[in-house]
Scaffold this motif. Structure first.
Motif, PDB file in Angstrom:
ATOM      1  N   ASP A  49      26.029  50.752   5.772  1.00 49.07           N
ATOM      2  CA  ASP A  49      25.826  51.266   4.646  1.00 49.07           C
ATOM      3  C   ASP A  49      24.969  50.793   4.005  1.00 49.07           C
ATOM      4  OD1 ASP A  49      27.148  53.369   5.860  1.00 49.07           O
ATOM      5  OD2 ASP A  49      28.603  53.573   5.232  1.00 49.07           O
ATOM      6  N   ILE A  50      25.425  49.406   3.268  1.00 46.62           N
ATOM      7  CA  ILE A  50      25.117  48.543   2.307  1.00 46.62           C
ATOM      8  C   ILE A  50      23.368  48.409   2.827  1.00 46.62           C
ATOM      9  CG2 ILE A  50      24.919  46.428   1.037  1.00 46.62           C
ATOM     10  CD1 ILE A  50      27.026  47.796  -0.122  1.00 46.62           C
ATOM     11  N   ALA A  51      23.430  47.631   4.136  1.00 46.12           N
ATOM     12  CA  ALA A  51      21.903  47.447   4.491  1.00 46.12           C
ATOM     13  C   ALA A  51      21.400  48.610   4.122  1.00 46.12           C
ATOM     14  CB  ALA A  51      22.297  46.789   5.915  1.00 46.12           C
ATOM     15  N   ASP A  52      21.649  49.587   4.549  1.00 49.64           N
ATOM     16  CA  ASP A  52      20.843  51.432   3.994  1.00 49.64           C
ATOM     17  C   ASP A  52      20.809  51.473   3.169  1.00 49.64           C
ATOM     18  OD1 ASP A  52      19.900  53.882   5.460  1.00 49.64           O
ATOM     19  OD2 ASP A  52      21.856  54.520   3.998  1.00 49.64           O
ATOM     20  N   GLY A  53      21.289  50.842   1.338  1.00 52.10           N
ATOM     21  CA  GLY A  53      21.196  50.960   0.263  1.00 52.10           C
ATOM     22  C   GLY A  53      19.924  50.799   0.297  1.00 52.10           C
ATOM     23  N   LEU A  54      19.834  48.871   0.141  1.00 51.18           N
ATOM     24  CA  LEU A  54      19.499  48.374  -0.028  1.00 51.18           C
ATOM     25  C   LEU A  54      17.967  48.277   0.389  1.00 51.18           C
ATOM     26  CD1 LEU A  54      21.427  45.240   0.495  1.00 51.18           C
ATOM     27  CD2 LEU A  54      20.712  46.203  -1.603  1.00 51.18           C
ATOM     28  N   VAL A  55      17.460  49.284   1.759  1.00 51.57           N
ATOM     29  CA  VAL A  55      16.570  49.348   2.495  1.00 51.57           C
ATOM     30  C   VAL A  55      15.834  50.118   1.340  1.00 51.57           C
ATOM     31  CG1 VAL A  55      14.922  50.506   4.198  1.00 51.57           C
ATOM     32  CG2 VAL A  55      17.028  48.634   5.144  1.00 51.57           C
ATOM     33  N   ARG A  56      16.651  51.696   0.935  1.00 51.56           N
ATOM     34  CA  ARG A  56      16.147  52.407   0.329  1.00 51.56           C
ATOM     35  C   ARG A  56      15.476  52.112  -0.730  1.00 51.56           C
ATOM     36  NH1 ARG A  56      18.056  57.770   2.625  1.00 51.56           N
ATOM     37  NH2 ARG A  56      19.335  57.606   4.541  1.00 51.56           N
ATOM     38  N   MET A  57      16.219  51.156  -1.444  1.00 48.16           N
ATOM     39  CA  MET A  57      15.415  50.439  -2.875  1.00 48.16           C
ATOM     40  C   MET A  57      13.555  50.028  -2.337  1.00 48.16           C
ATOM     41  SD  MET A  57      18.960  48.580  -4.055  1.00 48.16           S
ATOM     42  CE  MET A  57      20.434  49.713  -4.237  1.00 48.16           C
ATOM     43  N   PHE A  71      22.354  50.424  -9.026  1.00 46.23           N
ATOM     44  CA  PHE A  71      22.550  50.907  -8.494  1.00 46.23           C
ATOM     45  C   PHE A  71      24.255  50.135  -7.743  1.00 46.23           C
ATOM     46  CE2 PHE A  71      18.633  52.145  -8.374  1.00 46.23           C
ATOM     47  CZ  PHE A  71      18.187  53.472  -8.238  1.00 46.23           C
ATOM     48  N   ASN A  72      25.070  51.294  -8.194  1.00 44.20           N
ATOM     49  CA  ASN A  72      26.683  49.932  -7.867  1.00 44.20           C
ATOM     50  C   ASN A  72      27.139  50.973  -6.221  1.00 44.20           C
ATOM     51  OD1 ASN A  72      27.242  49.385 -10.344  1.00 44.20           O
ATOM     52  ND2 ASN A  72      28.536  50.939 -10.950  1.00 44.20           N
ATOM     53  N   LEU A  73      26.615  50.044  -5.477  1.00 45.97           N
ATOM     54  CA  LEU A  73      27.044  50.527  -3.525  1.00 45.97           C
ATOM     55  C   LEU A  73      28.605  50.456  -3.025  1.00 45.97           C
ATOM     56  CD1 LEU A  73      24.022  49.054  -1.881  1.00 45.97           C
ATOM     57  CD2 LEU A  73      23.696  51.453  -3.191  1.00 45.97           C
ATOM     58  N   VAL A  74      28.701  51.656  -4.154  1.00 40.07           N
ATOM     59  CA  VAL A  74      30.028  51.650  -3.580  1.00 40.07           C
ATOM     60  C   VAL A  74      30.725  53.011  -2.386  1.00 40.07           C
ATOM     61  CG1 VAL A  74      32.988  51.838  -4.633  1.00 40.07           C
ATOM     62  CG2 VAL A  74      30.927  50.536  -5.622  1.00 40.07           C
ATOM     63  N   GLY A  75      31.134  52.682  -1.653  1.00 40.10           N
ATOM     64  CA  GLY A  75      31.762  53.761  -0.658  1.00 40.10           C
ATOM     65  C   GLY A  75      32.519  54.924  -1.009  1.00 40.10           C
ATOM     66  N   ASP A  76      32.912  55.989  -0.706  1.00 37.69           N
ATOM     67  CA  ASP A  76      33.354  57.075  -1.191  1.00 37.69           C
ATOM     68  C   ASP A  76      35.074  56.489  -1.348  1.00 37.69           C
ATOM     69  OD1 ASP A  76      31.006  58.849  -1.277  1.00 37.69           O
ATOM     70  OD2 ASP A  76      31.447  60.001   0.540  1.00 37.69           O
ATOM     71  N   LYS A  87      24.913  58.320  -8.275  1.00 33.53           N
ATOM     72  CA  LYS A  87      23.499  57.967  -8.628  1.00 33.53           C
ATOM     73  C   LYS A  87      22.954  57.181  -7.672  1.00 33.53           C
ATOM     74  CE  LYS A  87      20.848  54.577 -11.420  1.00 33.53           C
ATOM     75  NZ  LYS A  87      20.627  53.964 -12.086  1.00 33.53           N
ATOM     76  N   PRO A  88      23.290  56.756  -6.456  1.00 34.85           N
ATOM     77  CA  PRO A  88      22.608  56.471  -5.427  1.00 34.85           C
ATOM     78  C   PRO A  88      22.411  57.157  -4.367  1.00 34.85           C
ATOM     79  CG  PRO A  88      24.793  55.599  -5.233  1.00 34.85           C
ATOM     80  CD  PRO A  88      24.602  55.874  -6.380  1.00 34.85           C
ATOM     81  N   LYS A  89      23.306  58.022  -4.608  1.00 35.86           N
ATOM     82  CA  LYS A  89      23.473  58.989  -3.434  1.00 35.86           C
ATOM     83  C   LYS A  89      22.432  60.321  -3.474  1.00 35.86           C
ATOM     84  CE  LYS A  89      28.501  59.285  -2.021  1.00 35.86           C
ATOM     85  NZ  LYS A  89      29.362  60.233  -2.467  1.00 35.86           N
ATOM     86  N   ARG A  90      22.065  60.239  -5.880  1.00 37.09           N
ATOM     87  CA  ARG A  90      21.281  61.017  -5.632  1.00 37.09           C
ATOM     88  C   ARG A  90      19.977  60.620  -5.739  1.00 37.09           C
ATOM     89  NH1 ARG A  90      20.081  61.619 -11.339  1.00 37.09           N
ATOM     90  NH2 ARG A  90      21.822  60.356 -11.990  1.00 37.09           N
TER      91      ARG A  90
END
Length: 699
Positions: A576-584, A594-599, A670-673
């Motif tokens: 999920d971290i890799a996915d968030g970084l790629v989306r940036m 962005f705080n990449l923290v899971g649910d 925020k990262p979700k939105r």
């Protein structure tokens, strides 16, 4: 009064500090020089001991400052450097393994004999006081006739499972035996003489990247001096057992050489009722004495005489005592080193061919055309990110200290380049053709001055290189550790911000916050196309069992969690971290963080309960009183600052200690939105990926 022996260290890595401290404590010896190809490393170590730095072995020899050297470089360089130093008129002590084979070791010994100089092997555990007692007692007949011996090295080797995979000991399966075997074989040869190996086998294989298999266990059967010997090496997550056990006709002696503890179990002549009680009382008395004695030694020395440090002191005392008398310390002699390496060669030759096989890297059919660069691409997050980028159709340039990386199966898509993080022009050149740079690098320093050089300075320099190279997006990974997370009633979002004064925080949290501050300054003043990511507690395949974001570990079987352990922790899956970084990369979020923290999912106690339920392993979990941690740290701070007079000592605040428990909950809206990020939200699936399929124990 004779002049002191002047010693130089060649190699300024981790092990060099142990050698330097031991030399400082050895009578008749002075540390005169430090040599390393890295000028920064050489100067950094040399300055702390009043030595002169060098970047060339030839220059060190020519300087005439040294009478002897300790060679602490990677093993493949030992032979060449040792022979050069011997020919230059210097005694040499070579860290284990002294070479990559017995033949190379013989070449060093022959060079020593020709030069009339001493060659010693760095088998440091032979210098332990408890081992010297065991050896003397055995020789005096205290254990009777010795029939059997078991020598074990059972200690987790995390690089096998989580990297870095470019280390020398992982390049070939046999290197694992060459790296750890000298400790074990050194004991056997010193106690019983030449070792005849009769059987060797390997177990618990694990796949490195590219399906390159490495064994995590070895068992070697041998004989020496009429004694049957079993050598055991176990590198999975296991309870620490580094020991030598002698079975004799009169007693059984067990040396825990990791703890410098010798316990001898003897028979007694009491009747059947009193006999077992006397035996256990005797063992209890020995354990109590050994524990109290070692605690007293460490307390009196302010922990400068821990068992590992004492082993180096004992080795140095033997080696330089012998050199001062014009002889060789026999336990550490070149002849002994040759015998040890020959026995290890014999063991390796008895292993099946498929165990020793190294997987050939995939054949390259085209040259990569990278548009993404990952700095820190060989780490836990970096490996997942690189593979995700390739899966998305991007070629990747990985910046590494070496020329190889953990991607032998992706030769068409990943190239590894070497560039100094302190060289602006070199970094700029390495970014040629790159559109997006991910800076995942971090420096775990012990002083603020070093943090400013090796973390803040490096992060800023990478940002400046991105500007010069025309990079379209720089993604920097900070850390949630920079937040004040001490208040359970305070929610943390990206708007929370860090404290203006971070001087009362631990160096890692403070340094990463300063990196962000300087990069944001470049963004505001010069338009650096920056996005900042702060990962939570990252878990998943390739991650460690002993995760220090959860607690303070005491081996694989016990952990003291930060705080009471009932609050929800900011876990997040590595994928999920890799996915968030790629989306940036392409999102219109320049200048944002962005705080990449899971649910919200698991507390620390939930996490360890899940490990027990899924893997059948009950880890001993204790709550950590954060006030006690803070008070203990205050005592250590005072001792280091006023008793040992160490410069740059820091004392983190109580809030800093409480922040390690992650009491404050995070909001990941925020990262979700803005990124469309969707971290794993199903508890069962999360546990499956974070624990069940993560290979936490290595087998």
């Amino acid at each position: 009064m004779s002049k002191p022996t002047r010693v130089g260290l060649i190699g300024a890595g981790y092990i060099a500090t142990w050698h330097a401290d031991a030399l400082k404590a050895t009578p008749g010896v002075t540390l005169a020089a430090v040599c390393d190809v890295s000028e920064t490393a050489a100067k950094g170590l040399a300055e702390g001991y009043g030595a002169k730095p060098f970047t060339s072995v030839d220059d060190l020899i020519a300087s005439g400052l040294c009478d002897a050297v300790h060679i602490l470089t990677p093993p493949q360089l030992h032979k060449e450097i040792a022979i050069k130093c011997l020919q230059g008129g210097l005694h040499v002590l070579v860290e284990k393994p002294v070479a990559e084979s017995a033949d190379e070791t013989r070449a060093i010994q022959q060079a020593a004999e020709k030069a009339g100089k001493c060659f010693h092997a760095g088998h440091n555990f032979l210098g332990l006081p408890s081992y010297q007692r065991m050896k003397a007692q055995m020789a005096g007949g205290a254990y009777g006739r010795i029939s059997g011996c078991e020598i074990s090295w059972a200690l987790p080797l995390s690089p096998l499972r989580s990297g870095p995979f470019s280390l020398w000991l992982l390049r070939q399966p046999k290197n694992l035996i060459l790296e750890l075997g000298p400790h074990l074989m050194g004991f056997a040869h010193d106690l019983f003489g030449p070792v005849q190996v009769i059987h060797a086998e390997a177990s618990k294989p694990i796949a490195l990247p590219g399906d390159d298999m490495r064994p995590q266990g070895f068992r070697i059967l041998a004989r020496a001096g009429g004694v049957d010997i079993t050598f055991v090496i176990s590198l999975v997550e296991t309870m620490d057992d580094r020991s030598v056990t002698l079975r004799g006709s009169s007693a059984r002696a067990r040396l825990d050489f990791a703890q410098d503890v010798l316990i001898v179990e003897r028979e007694n002549a009491s009747d059947l009722v009193v006999n077992p009680l006397r035996r256990q009382l005797d063992l209890s008395r020995q354990h109590l004495w050994e524990g109290a004695k070692n605690a007293g030694v460490q307390l009196a020395s302010l922990n400068t005489k821990n068992p590992y440090g004492r082993s180096f002191r004992g080795m140095n005392a033997a080696v330089y005592g012998a050199i001062g008398g014009g002889s060789v310390a026999m336990s550490f002699s070149g002849d002994s080193a040759v015998a040890v390496m020959q026995a290890l060669d014999d063991a390796i030759n008895l292993l099946p061919a498929d165990v020793l096989k190294v997987a050939a890297p995939s054949v390259q059919s085209r040259k990569p055309k990278p548009t993404a660069m990952v700095i820190g691409g060989t780490g836990f997050i970096g490996r997942a990110l690189t593979r995700r980028l390739v899966a998305d159709g991007r070629d990747v340039r990985v910046l590494s200290r070496g020329r190889s990386g953990p991607f032998p199966d992706l030769p068409d898509n990943v190239e590894t380049v070497s560039a100094s993080l302190h060289d602006l022009d070199g970094l700029t050149q390495a970014m040629e053709g790159i559109e997006v740079v991910f800076n995942l690098a971090k420096a775990l320093e012990t002083s603020w001055a070093d943090c400013l050089i090796n973390d803040v300075g490096v992060a800023t320099r990478i940002g400046m290189a991105c500007e010069k190279a025309g990079v379209k997006r720089l993604v920097y990974t900070g850390t949630i550790a920079s937040y004040d997370m001490s208040d359970p009633g305070k929610q943390i979002t990206e708007q929370t911000g860090f404290a203006e004064d971070m001087t009362d925080r631990n160096l890692y949290a403070r340094s990463k916050a300063e990196c962000e501050k300087q990069l944001m300054k470049l963004h505001r003043e010069r338009g650096l196309p920056l996005v900042i990511a702060r990962p939570g507690i990252v878990v998943g395949a390739g991650g460690p069992l002993q995760h220090w974001g959860i607690g303070r570990w005491h081996g694989a079987g016990a952990v003291r969690i930060w705080g009471h352990g009932r609050n929800i922790l900011p876990f997040v899956l590595n994928d999920d971290i890799a996915d968030g970084l790629v989306r940036m990369i392409d999102a219109p979020v320049e200048g944002q963080s962005f705080n990449l923290v899971g649910d919200p999912m698991l507390s620390a106690r939930d996490y360890f309960d899940a490990i027990h339920a899924e893997l059948g392993a009950r880890i001993r979990v204790s709550p950590g009183n954060l006030h006690a941690f803070y008070a203990s740290d205050a005592v250590k701070y005072g001792l280091k600052k006023y008793a040992l007079r160490r410069p740059g000592v820091i004392r983190p605040s109580l809030a800093d200690w409480k922040s390690r428990a992650h009491f404050s909950p995070f909001v990941n809206e925020k990262p979700k939105r803005l990124l469309g990020w969707k971290p794993e939200g199903d508890r069962t699936t999360f546990i499956k990926k974070a624990i069940t399929q993560a290979n936490l124990f290595g087998f």
